[in-house]
Design a protein around this motif. Structure first.
Motif, PDB file in Angstrom:
ATOM      1  N   ALA A   1     -56.302 -26.769  25.127  1.00  0.00           N
ATOM      2  CA  ALA A   1     -57.442 -27.849  25.538  1.00  0.00           C
ATOM      3  C   ALA A   1     -57.860 -27.258  26.740  1.00  0.00           C
ATOM      4  O   ALA A   1     -57.424 -26.734  27.774  1.00  0.00           O
ATOM      5  CB  ALA A   1     -56.691 -29.211  25.651  1.00  0.00           C
ATOM      6  N   ILE A   2     -59.373 -28.115  27.125  1.00  0.00           N
ATOM      7  CA  ILE A   2     -60.194 -27.788  28.390  1.00  0.00           C
ATOM      8  C   ILE A   2     -60.063 -29.281  28.799  1.00  0.00           C
ATOM      9  O   ILE A   2     -60.851 -30.185  28.344  1.00  0.00           O
ATOM     10  CB  ILE A   2     -61.401 -27.251  28.095  1.00  0.00           C
ATOM     11  N   ASP A   3     -59.840 -29.439  30.082  1.00  0.00           N
ATOM     12  CA  ASP A   3     -60.096 -30.688  30.907  1.00  0.00           C
ATOM     13  C   ASP A   3     -61.005 -30.386  31.721  1.00  0.00           C
ATOM     14  O   ASP A   3     -61.180 -29.695  32.602  1.00  0.00           O
ATOM     15  CB  ASP A   3     -58.554 -30.995  31.484  1.00  0.00           C
ATOM     16  N   TYR A   4     -62.248 -31.429  31.760  1.00  0.00           N
ATOM     17  CA  TYR A   4     -63.161 -31.342  32.752  1.00  0.00           C
ATOM     18  C   TYR A   4     -62.905 -32.593  33.614  1.00  0.00           C
ATOM     19  O   TYR A   4     -62.931 -33.719  33.044  1.00  0.00           O
ATOM     20  CB  TYR A   4     -64.560 -31.604  31.893  1.00  0.00           C
TER      21      TYR A   4
ATOM     22  N   SER B   1     -53.760 -17.978  23.091  1.00  0.00           N
ATOM     23  CA  SER B   1     -53.858 -16.854  23.825  1.00  0.00           C
ATOM     24  C   SER B   1     -54.001 -16.665  25.005  1.00  0.00           C
ATOM     25  O   SER B   1     -53.590 -15.915  25.957  1.00  0.00           O
ATOM     26  CB  SER B   1     -54.556 -15.729  23.025  1.00  0.00           C
ATOM     27  N   HIS B   2     -54.736 -17.661  25.664  1.00  0.00           N
ATOM     28  CA  HIS B   2     -55.228 -17.933  27.127  1.00  0.00           C
ATOM     29  C   HIS B   2     -54.009 -18.398  27.914  1.00  0.00           C
ATOM     30  O   HIS B   2     -53.199 -19.021  27.365  1.00  0.00           O
ATOM     31  CB  HIS B   2     -56.574 -18.795  27.077  1.00  0.00           C
ATOM     32  N   ALA B   3     -53.826 -17.859  28.986  1.00  0.00           N
ATOM     33  CA  ALA B   3     -53.062 -18.569  30.112  1.00  0.00           C
ATOM     34  C   ALA B   3     -53.482 -19.894  30.621  1.00  0.00           C
ATOM     35  O   ALA B   3     -54.964 -19.883  30.914  1.00  0.00           O
ATOM     36  CB  ALA B   3     -52.733 -17.690  31.168  1.00  0.00           C
ATOM     37  N   SER B   4     -52.808 -20.755  30.980  1.00  0.00           N
ATOM     38  CA  SER B   4     -53.177 -22.052  31.569  1.00  0.00           C
ATOM     39  C   SER B   4     -53.983 -21.859  33.053  1.00  0.00           C
ATOM     40  O   SER B   4     -53.266 -20.895  33.670  1.00  0.00           O
ATOM     41  CB  SER B   4     -52.158 -22.961  31.868  1.00  0.00           C
ATOM     42  N   LYS B   5     -54.855 -22.379  33.388  1.00  0.00           N
ATOM     43  CA  LYS B   5     -55.450 -22.051  34.619  1.00  0.00           C
ATOM     44  C   LYS B   5     -56.198 -23.407  35.157  1.00  0.00           C
ATOM     45  O   LYS B   5     -56.900 -23.753  34.449  1.00  0.00           O
ATOM     46  CB  LYS B   5     -56.291 -20.861  34.868  1.00  0.00           C
ATOM     47  N   LYS B   6     -56.191 -23.613  36.427  1.00  0.00           N
ATOM     48  CA  LYS B   6     -57.058 -24.630  37.006  1.00  0.00           C
ATOM     49  C   LYS B   6     -58.090 -24.142  38.023  1.00  0.00           C
ATOM     50  O   LYS B   6     -57.594 -23.465  39.130  1.00  0.00           O
ATOM     51  CB  LYS B   6     -55.965 -25.614  37.845  1.00  0.00           C
ATOM     52  N   HIS B   7     -59.151 -24.524  37.765  1.00  0.00           N
ATOM     53  CA  HIS B   7     -60.394 -23.928  38.536  1.00  0.00           C
ATOM     54  C   HIS B   7     -60.651 -24.775  39.516  1.00  0.00           C
ATOM     55  O   HIS B   7     -61.143 -26.145  39.119  1.00  0.00           O
ATOM     56  CB  HIS B   7     -61.469 -23.472  37.745  1.00  0.00           C
ATOM     57  N   LEU B   8     -60.688 -24.406  41.001  1.00  0.00           N
ATOM     58  CA  LEU B   8     -60.906 -25.444  41.951  1.00  0.00           C
ATOM     59  C   LEU B   8     -62.487 -25.328  42.561  1.00  0.00           C
ATOM     60  O   LEU B   8     -62.723 -24.141  42.702  1.00  0.00           O
ATOM     61  CB  LEU B   8     -59.870 -25.529  43.034  1.00  0.00           C
ATOM     62  N   LEU B   9     -62.986 -26.209  42.997  1.00  0.00           N
ATOM     63  CA  LEU B   9     -64.167 -26.255  43.790  1.00  0.00           C
ATOM     64  C   LEU B   9     -64.074 -26.872  45.063  1.00  0.00           C
ATOM     65  O   LEU B   9     -63.657 -28.146  45.193  1.00  0.00           O
ATOM     66  CB  LEU B   9     -65.502 -27.055  42.884  1.00  0.00           C
TER      67      LEU B   9
ATOM     68  N   LEU C   1     -57.850 -25.093  32.055  1.00  0.00           N
ATOM     69  CA  LEU C   1     -57.602 -24.620  30.687  1.00  0.00           C
ATOM     70  C   LEU C   1     -55.979 -25.090  30.559  1.00  0.00           C
ATOM     71  O   LEU C   1     -55.343 -24.461  31.276  1.00  0.00           O
ATOM     72  CB  LEU C   1     -57.964 -23.151  30.583  1.00  0.00           C
ATOM     73  N   LEU C   2     -55.926 -25.958  29.479  1.00  0.00           N
ATOM     74  CA  LEU C   2     -54.376 -26.138  29.190  1.00  0.00           C
ATOM     75  C   LEU C   2     -54.053 -25.346  27.938  1.00  0.00           C
ATOM     76  O   LEU C   2     -54.370 -25.604  27.030  1.00  0.00           O
ATOM     77  CB  LEU C   2     -54.193 -27.570  28.934  1.00  0.00           C
TER      78      LEU C   2
ATOM     79  N   LYS D   1     -48.032 -26.402  27.962  1.00  0.00           N
ATOM     80  CA  LYS D   1     -48.801 -27.919  28.522  1.00  0.00           C
ATOM     81  C   LYS D   1     -48.851 -28.676  27.131  1.00  0.00           C
ATOM     82  O   LYS D   1     -48.677 -28.441  26.217  1.00  0.00           O
ATOM     83  CB  LYS D   1     -49.968 -27.561  28.954  1.00  0.00           C
ATOM     84  N   GLN D   2     -48.931 -30.017  27.852  1.00  0.00           N
ATOM     85  CA  GLN D   2     -49.149 -31.200  26.852  1.00  0.00           C
ATOM     86  C   GLN D   2     -50.377 -32.033  27.400  1.00  0.00           C
ATOM     87  O   GLN D   2     -50.779 -32.023  28.654  1.00  0.00           O
ATOM     88  CB  GLN D   2     -48.127 -31.997  26.576  1.00  0.00           C
ATOM     89  N   THR D   3     -51.061 -32.880  26.575  1.00  0.00           N
ATOM     90  CA  THR D   3     -52.187 -33.573  26.743  1.00  0.00           C
ATOM     91  C   THR D   3     -51.808 -35.147  26.192  1.00  0.00           C
ATOM     92  O   THR D   3     -51.600 -35.024  24.964  1.00  0.00           O
ATOM     93  CB  THR D   3     -53.395 -33.080  26.586  1.00  0.00           C
ATOM     94  N   VAL D   4     -52.024 -36.040  26.752  1.00  0.00           N
ATOM     95  CA  VAL D   4     -51.679 -37.295  26.186  1.00  0.00           C
ATOM     96  C   VAL D   4     -52.987 -37.914  25.463  1.00  0.00           C
ATOM     97  O   VAL D   4     -54.029 -37.446  25.692  1.00  0.00           O
ATOM     98  CB  VAL D   4     -51.455 -38.336  27.298  1.00  0.00           C
ATOM     99  N   LEU D   5     -52.569 -38.502  24.353  1.00  0.00           N
ATOM    100  CA  LEU D   5     -53.446 -38.449  23.093  1.00  0.00           C
ATOM    101  C   LEU D   5     -53.663 -40.387  23.153  1.00  0.00           C
ATOM    102  O   LEU D   5     -52.822 -40.973  23.334  1.00  0.00           O
ATOM    103  CB  LEU D   5     -53.158 -38.186  21.894  1.00  0.00           C
TER     104      LEU D   5
END
Length: 781
Positions: free
Chosen positions: A80-83, A119-127, A135-136, A140-144
């Protein structure tokens, strides 16, 4: 306005589409488990690797109003992708890196898009230090939807397609170069030089919701004492600023210097993913261990235990001085200060250890003493009913009989970890003490009140083959055997007993440890007419009664060493002949019958009583508080095993936790058959009974069990003197030890020379001095 869908309905739809799901604490974002109240689920990440079982799902559906999440990674084959930002040019550029996902959901802010693959690793991109996109992935888990957000609003779907009506095959994949391209886009908008912020994770700060928990205090102490344990995790770890370290996350296969893990007294941060961790998290990742082994490792590494952690003077602010080296302390702007080396821990005094004594004494005092806790629920009701209707009440023996009876009623229906409700109990009391009453009550209860008389085994076991035939017929079965000492005498001597008898003890030992697996049976030469018959998860319960002398005489020391005896709970009457009471002829209480029927449940049209098929089972869960007690008990047992290494007592302590947890499970089932949860009360009862049995067995083996004739003669002489209760004259002792024959003089001399007995003279009134013998008290005991 439509009603909010139930957890069971949402879970069923998600599982049908191939997703792995986990319950969430209502109104929170944490996976949870319910045991009277909600607690954080410690090992939830396992559902990223495998889907929930039917038994687990059935249990979750009974919990009060859980929210729901999807476990990302291998089991769901999903990322999943979190914006987490508003509208703008950067958002449009980041979104352009990905194909449009047909499934999107929203929480309190931003949105989450779902993609195929892991296949991707989780990573948080910061500004500028603030998360803009994350990227989760696996782990990881995400609430639905329709879960309730901590802010009070509900998650909701943004798209017509949802995970409830869409399979993962319909989702697009994330391009392989996503992380690099996302980082390049964000770098153009960066206004300040990125700086790693060390943020303590929820587990660090809260210890699974409790700031006073052992886990929380352990994390705080670990952060204050990095020099003691971090180099043990990674000997190549480089030192950073302010007493911190830089670790290479080998567990991810990462070698780049820019993707290290920063370990600092203020927190732990993964540079590559932006993830914050607690010390326990880091140990779990680095050692690939589950929570409990990681906690034990970290506790041992920094020299802290649960008793110390819960002391009021341990605040987690001052470095420990255990570990024998230098430790760095951060004192605000003062910089690091070197502490003096910790004083070496004094070596343990082993001069009086059991294996160094001429005669092995009993092990150190047990942690529980006095009367046993009073059982409640079905176990308490059945025990009280048996005792109340007996002419000579024997409550300790009645408790043992009740454990076996309830273990049989619950047989093959419940499990706790890898344990089942099978119990072996022996009750010791003299002839005429009332040992048979419990068997009579339980026979009538099973046959007349509960209609499960088929679960009662025969009054005798004639052979090993006969035992297996009975268990195949009824794989949840109870044997109640009188004169068990005589039976044991016939089956314990594997060298001299006939094979058909010695096989009984062999099968009893193997069936005990096969309760959670398949017992493979016996291979016969004639496979055509006598094929091997397997028994899936047998639950054999055995309650035997005998007089103490027959029980101990029947045993050889190798039965205690090889573990056969260690599988038994042995309980002895405190009063062989209590005052008789008028025995009222009363039926079992209706409440007892009702709860027993609830334990049995509906056995119609299922395979629970079929030895050829796996049973349907309810998983007994453990409260976090009980887990702390269990872990502390395990640590204590390890210390005893080390102290007693090389003696015949180690097998008893090696089985202590297993037996205690079985008792705790049965007690918990008797309190709530539908949703049993092992509590501190349950496990304390189990430990107390196990310890009472161990104390009796250690004393009995030491006093009665012998490897050879000479040792047997010596111990029998000591028991004759002990039974006298004071000095015994030579003439009386000789009359009571005629069994010594020609060995009399050598046996007596050996006992005197080894300081086990004392030879003395007393002055008789108006006569010559008289020789007497008495027991030499051992101050080491």
């Amino acid at each position: 306005m439509t009603d909010t869908p139930k957890f069971s309905d949402t879970a069923a739809a998600l599982i049908a589409n191939g997703y792995s799901i986990i319950p969430i604490i209502p109104g929170e974002k944490r996976p949870g488990t319910y045991a009277g109240s909600w607690y954080g689920m410690k090992d939830w990440s396992r559902f990223c690797d495998k889907a929930v079982t039917k038994f687990e799902l059935d249990l979750w559906c009974k919990w009060p109003d859980p929210s729901i999440c999807v476990a990302l990674g291998r089991a769901s084959n999903m990322t999943a992708i979190d914006y987490d930002y508003g509208q703008g040019e950067m958002q449009r550029e980041l979104e352009a890196l990905l194909p449009v996902s047909p499934v999107q959901k929203r929480g309190a802010k931003g949105r989450t898009d779902f993609f195929r693959g892991f296949s991707h690793a989780s990573k948080k991109h910061l500004l500028d230090g603030v998360s803009v996109v994350e990227l989760l992935a696996h782990g990881k888990q995400t609430v639905l939807p329709p879960s309730l957000h901590p802010d009070g609003m509900r998650y909701h779907w943004l798209t017509e397609k949802t995970l409830l009506n869409t399979t993962v095959d319909e989702l697009p994949e994330i391009p392989a170069e996503y992380h690099d391209k996302a980082a390049a886009i964000i770098a153009r908008y960066q206004k300040t030089v990125p700086k790693v912020e060390y943020i303590k994770s929820d587990r660090q700060l809260k210890g699974e919701g409790d700031p006073d928990s052992y886990w929380s205090k352990l994390n705080r102490l670990a952060l204050d004492n990095l020099a003691i344990w971090v180099p043990k995790i990674d000997p190549s770890a480089g030192k950073g600023a302010d007493g911190g370290y830089r670790l290479v996350p080998h567990w991810r296969g990462v070698e780049k210097q820019t993707e290290k893990v920063g370990v600092h007294p203020t927190g732990i941060q993964d540079f590559a993913t932006g993830e914050s961790m607690s010390p326990i998290d880091l140990v779990m990742r680095a050692t690939q261990a589950d929570l409990d082994p990681a906690v034990r490792w970290l506790s041992n590494a920094i020299g802290i235990d649960q008793e110390t952690a819960f002391r009021e003077d341990v605040q987690g602010t001052a470095p420990l001085t255990t570990g024998g080296g230098y430790c760095e302390e951060v004192n605000g702007s003062k910089g690091p200060t070197l502490l003096t080396p910790a004083a070496p821990k004094p070596a343990r005094d082993l001069s009086n250890a059991p294996w160094r004594r001429k005669s092995v004494a009993s092990p150190p005092p047990l942690p529980f003493s006095g009367d046993l806790p009073v059982p409640r629920g079905a176990l308490g009701m059945l025990t009280r009913h048996i005792t109340a209707t007996a002419y000579r009440p024997q409550p300790i023996l009645d408790l043992g009989a009740s454990l076996c009876a309830l273990g049989t009623l619950a047989g093959r229906k419940y499990k706790f970890d890898n344990l089942r409700t099978n119990m072996y109990v022996v009750g010791l009391a003299d002839s005429g003490a009332g040992k048979e009453h419990a068997r009579t009550v339980i026979d009538n209860l099973f046959a007349n009140d509960l209609g499960v008389g088929d679960r009662l085994g025969g009054a005798k076991i004639a052979s090993g083959a006969g035992l297996l035939t009975a268990v195949r017929r009824s794989p949840a079965i109870l044997f109640q055997l009188d004169e068990f000492g005589a039976i044991l005498h016939g089956i314990a001597d594997r060298e001299r007993s006939p094979k058909h008898l010695s096989e009984i003890l062999i099968h009893l030992t193997q069936l005990f440890t096969s309760a959670d697996k398949t017992y493979r049976g016996v291979e016969f030469a004639d496979q055509k007419s006598r094929p091997r018959e397997e028994i899936i998860e047998p639950c054999l319960n055995l309650y035997g009664t005998t007089v103490p002398s027959n029980f101990w005489k029947a045993l050889e020391s190798n039965n205690s060493i090889d573990g056969s005896l260690a599988r038994f709970i042995v309980l002895e009457s405190a009063y062989n002949y209590p005052d008789g009471q008028i025995k009222p002829q009363v039926q079992p209480p209706a409440e007892l019958i009702d709860i027993c029927k609830r334990i049995i449940g509906d056995v119609q049209n299922d395979f629970r009583l079929d030895a050829r098929h796996p049973p349907a089972q309810t998983e007994v869960v453990c409260s976090p508080e009980a887990s702390v007690v269990i872990n502390a008990a395990a640590a204590w047992e390890t210390e005893q095993l080390r102290l007693l290494e090389g003696t015949q007592f180690t097998s008893f302590y090696a089985r202590r936790s297993e037996i205690a947890k079985k008792i705790a499970m049965i007690h918990a089932i008797g309190l709530n058959p539908e949703d049993p949860v092992v509590s501190v009360e349950d496990i304390n009862l189990g430990i107390a009974i196990a310890d009472k049995s161990i104390a009796l067995m250690v004393s009995g083996v030491e006093r009665f069990v012998s490897d050879n004739t000479s040792e047997s003669f010596a111990k029998r002489v000591v028991e004759v003197i002990r039974a006298k209760g004071g000095p015994i004259s030579r003439s009386e002792l000789y009359k009571k030890t005629l069994f010594l024959g020609r060995e009399r003089d050598s046996t007596m001399r050996a006992l005197v020379n080894s300081d086990q007995i004392i030879e003395d003279f007393i002055m008789a009134t108006g006569g010559a001095p008289k020789m007497v013998y008495r027991i030499k008290e051992n101050p080491a005991r």
